[in-house]
Design an enzyme around this catalytic site. Structure first.
Site, short mmCIF file in Angstrom:
data_model
loop_
_atom_site.label_atom_id
_atom_site.label_comp_id
_atom_site.label_asym_id
_atom_site.label_seq_id
_atom_site.Cartn_x
_atom_site.Cartn_y
_atom_site.Cartn_z
N TYR A 152 0.86 -1.18 0.00
CA TYR A 152 0.00 0.00 0.00
C TYR A 152 0.89 1.23 0.00
O TYR A 152 1.81 1.33 0.83
CB TYR A 152 -0.89 0.00 1.24
CG TYR A 152 -1.79 1.21 1.38
CD1 TYR A 152 -1.53 2.19 2.33
CD2 TYR A 152 -2.90 1.37 0.55
CE1 TYR A 152 -2.36 3.29 2.46
CE2 TYR A 152 -3.73 2.49 0.67
CZ TYR A 152 -3.45 3.45 1.63
OH TYR A 152 -4.26 4.54 1.75
N ASP A 247 9.43 2.85 -0.64
CA ASP A 247 8.37 3.54 0.10
C ASP A 247 8.60 3.27 1.59
O ASP A 247 8.21 2.23 2.11
CB ASP A 247 6.99 3.06 -0.34
CG ASP A 247 5.90 3.73 0.47
OD1 ASP A 247 4.71 3.47 0.18
OD2 ASP A 247 6.22 4.51 1.40
N LYS A 275 4.74 9.74 8.56
CA LYS A 275 4.59 9.19 9.91
C LYS A 275 5.62 9.74 10.90
O LYS A 275 5.50 10.86 11.39
CB LYS A 275 4.61 7.65 9.83
CG LYS A 275 3.43 7.08 9.01
CD LYS A 275 3.44 5.58 8.97
CE LYS A 275 2.46 5.04 7.95
NZ LYS A 275 1.09 4.90 8.43
P1 KE4 Z 1 -0.73 8.47 4.21
O1 KE4 Z 1 -1.23 9.11 2.93
O2 KE4 Z 1 -1.83 7.65 4.90
O3 KE4 Z 1 -0.03 9.44 5.14
O4 KE4 Z 1 0.41 7.43 3.83
C1 KE4 Z 1 0.12 6.44 2.87
C2 KE4 Z 1 1.11 5.28 3.02
C3 KE4 Z 1 2.12 5.17 2.08
N1 KE4 Z 1 3.04 4.17 2.16
C4 KE4 Z 1 2.99 3.27 3.18
C5 KE4 Z 1 4.03 2.20 3.23
C6 KE4 Z 1 1.99 3.35 4.17
O5 KE4 Z 1 1.96 2.44 5.17
C7 KE4 Z 1 1.03 4.38 4.09
C8 KE4 Z 1 -0.09 4.51 5.09
N2 KE4 Z 1 -0.17 3.47 6.06
C9 KE4 Z 1 -1.50 3.21 6.59
C10 KE4 Z 1 -1.39 2.07 7.60
N3 KE4 Z 1 -1.28 0.82 6.95
C11 KE4 Z 1 -2.08 4.43 7.18
C12 KE4 Z 1 -3.31 4.19 8.02
C13 KE4 Z 1 -4.54 4.67 7.32
O6 KE4 Z 1 -4.68 4.46 6.10
O7 KE4 Z 1 -5.39 5.26 8.05
#
Ligand code: KE4
Length: 436
Positions: A152, A247, A275
């Site tokens: 993701y 990523d 994060k």
């Molecule tokens: P954000 O757009 O949610 O800040 O980041 C996206 C993203 C990109 N790359 C990786 C490896 C990530 O884990 C994420 C976001 N992680 C999720 C948890 N699995 C965020 C939690 C959510 O979607 O509310």
């Protein structure tokens, strides 16, 4: 004395709030993974947090293993971060103009990352990854990119193909609303399988701009890279003139002081972050060597912008967090990770459950075999996981509310609490495996 959770009681306030929330917010949440879709039940509405603890609206206390999905590596409300945020907010919230602090955060990030000269701050991991792919497309003149099943990278259109995290909770790894023409440029390979990537390079010679990978899979549960997997991607990208994008939104500044780049010693062409570098405030970043990053406007033609990019308060929280993340902090996180792994393996015993961990991120998969990719994770016993999750929640332990997520430790966790947690895990494994 080991602090114990408050006695179990129904979460009336959360249930009432969830009912009200669903009238004005899609699914009652502002991000799908929060809705407990895969484990069922009512999500706990959190009122406050401190250290390793969350407190919900029913004033129930939980030992927190979500940590806002990674940012809260210091624990909640670290006084040094609170002070930095207060001080920054007192100087103004946002200027839409460059600030000294953004330089200092950028310098801190660059200093810690081998092979990285420049960084652009954005407001989320999604913005970071979509921008990194745009740079890769501009640098190579190619349109297609490779991602991995179950990985993701945020919710930009091209990534919502065979994706992980919350898309698996709702059973929608390919999202409606993504144009077929966009999705066509997204090629999907099998995580931990370089031959599947080689096959795509052979099928699309000269057309692939980038291979983007979570160096440690975190969005189908915690899936470490097999020996040679990342090195193999590096070799293939170099051979075929594509950029390798790590990523590191989840792994960056989490699994080592220099993230996966340092931990695995493989050099990507671009890397993305989020994060931890915001300390709990909205932030993202993409970074790379100067010759690539100078393609980004206004230095170069690749447009990317953001009203609140480099926000002074978020930058202050990020700087304070990174300042506290010295090598001793990473050594402590590694020790806590190894400690909880030993205790959890004792608790698991002969149960058909697999623990996978990298540093201070881990997952329990309800299947006896190792999990190498998302297919394996989806083959686990989801129903038992759900009953296990709720049993722990009722006892005051807040694991990630999905078998397709990683759980996280912070510097606010300690051996006493982790021992009690592992004992609770043992009890709930006994309970859920006692019945068919
Ligand atoms: P954000 O757009 O949610 O800040 O980041 C996206 C993203 C990109 N790359 C990786 C490896 C990530 O884990 C994420 C976001 N992680 C999720 C948890 N699995 C965020 C939690 C959510 O979607 O509310």
């Amino acid at each position: 004395m080991v602090e114990t959770a408050l006695p179990s009681s129904p979460r009336i306030a959360s249930e009432t709030l969830f009912e009200r929330a669903r009238r004005v917010i899609p699914g009652g949440v502002n991000s799908p993974v929060r809705a407990f879709r895969r484990v069922g039940g009512t999500p706990a509405f959190i009122a406050r947090a401190a250290g390793a603890w969350l407190y919900d609206e029913d004033d129930r206390r939980y030992l927190d293993f979500v940590g806002s999905w990674g940012p809260m590596i210091l624990g909640h409300g670290h006084p040094r971060v609170v002070e930095a945020v207060r001080e920054a907010a007192g100087q103004g919230f946002s200027f839409g103009a460059p600030t000294r602090a953004e330089i200092l955060l950028a310098e801190t990030i660059v200093e810690r990352l081998p092979g990285i000269d420049m960084v652009r701050l954005v407001n989320s991991g999604t913005e970071a990854t979509m921008s990194a792919i745009r740079v890769a497309r501009a640098a190579t003149g190619r349109d297609r990119f490779v991602k991995f099943d179950g990985c993701y990278h945020g919710h930009a259109d091209g990534f919502l193909v065979a994706s992980g995290s919350g898309t698996l909770d709702i059973g929608q790894p390919d999202s409606p609303g993504v144009p077929r023409t966009t999705a066509a440029d997204t090629l999907v390979a099998r995580f931990n399988d370089c031959s599947s990537v080689e096959a795509l390079f052979d099928a699309y010679p000269g057309e692939i701009a980038a291979v983007i990978v979570e160096p440690v899979g975190g969005n189908a549960g915690c899936i470490p890279p097999l020996e040679g997997f990342l090195e193999g991607l590096r070799t293939l990208c170099t051979r075929h003139g594509a950029l390798l994008v790590f990523d590191e939104v989840m792994t960056g500044f989490r699994i080592a002081r220099g993230g996966a780049i340092e931990r695995f010693g493989v050099q990507p062409d671009l890397a993305t972050f989020g994060k931890v570098i915001g300390g709990g405030f909205p932030i993202g970043a993409y970074a790379g060597p100067s010759h690539l990053m100078r393609l980004v406007a206004p230095a170069g033609p690749v447009y990317q912008a953001g009203t609140l990019s480099g926000n002074p308060v978020a930058v202050a929280a990020g700087r304070a967090t990174l300042e506290l993340l010295d090598q001793a902090a990473y050594d402590r996180l590694e020790d806590l990770g190894a400690f909880v792994e030993r205790r959890l393996l004792e608790a698991i015993g002969e149960h058909p459950v697999t623990l996978q961990r990298v540093g201070s991120m881990f997952s329990l998969f309800f299947r006896p075999q190792s999990v190498l990719r998302v297919d394996d994770a989806m083959d686990a016993d989801i129903d038992r996981f759900a009953r296990f999750f709720h049993g722990l929640l009722d006892e005051g332990y807040y694991l990630a509310p999905s078998p397709y997520e990683s759980s996280f430790l912070s510097l606010a966790h300690d051996e006493q609490r982790l021992t009690a947690f592992a004992e609770a895990v043992g009890r709930h494994l006994e309970r859920v495996f006692a019945t068919a």
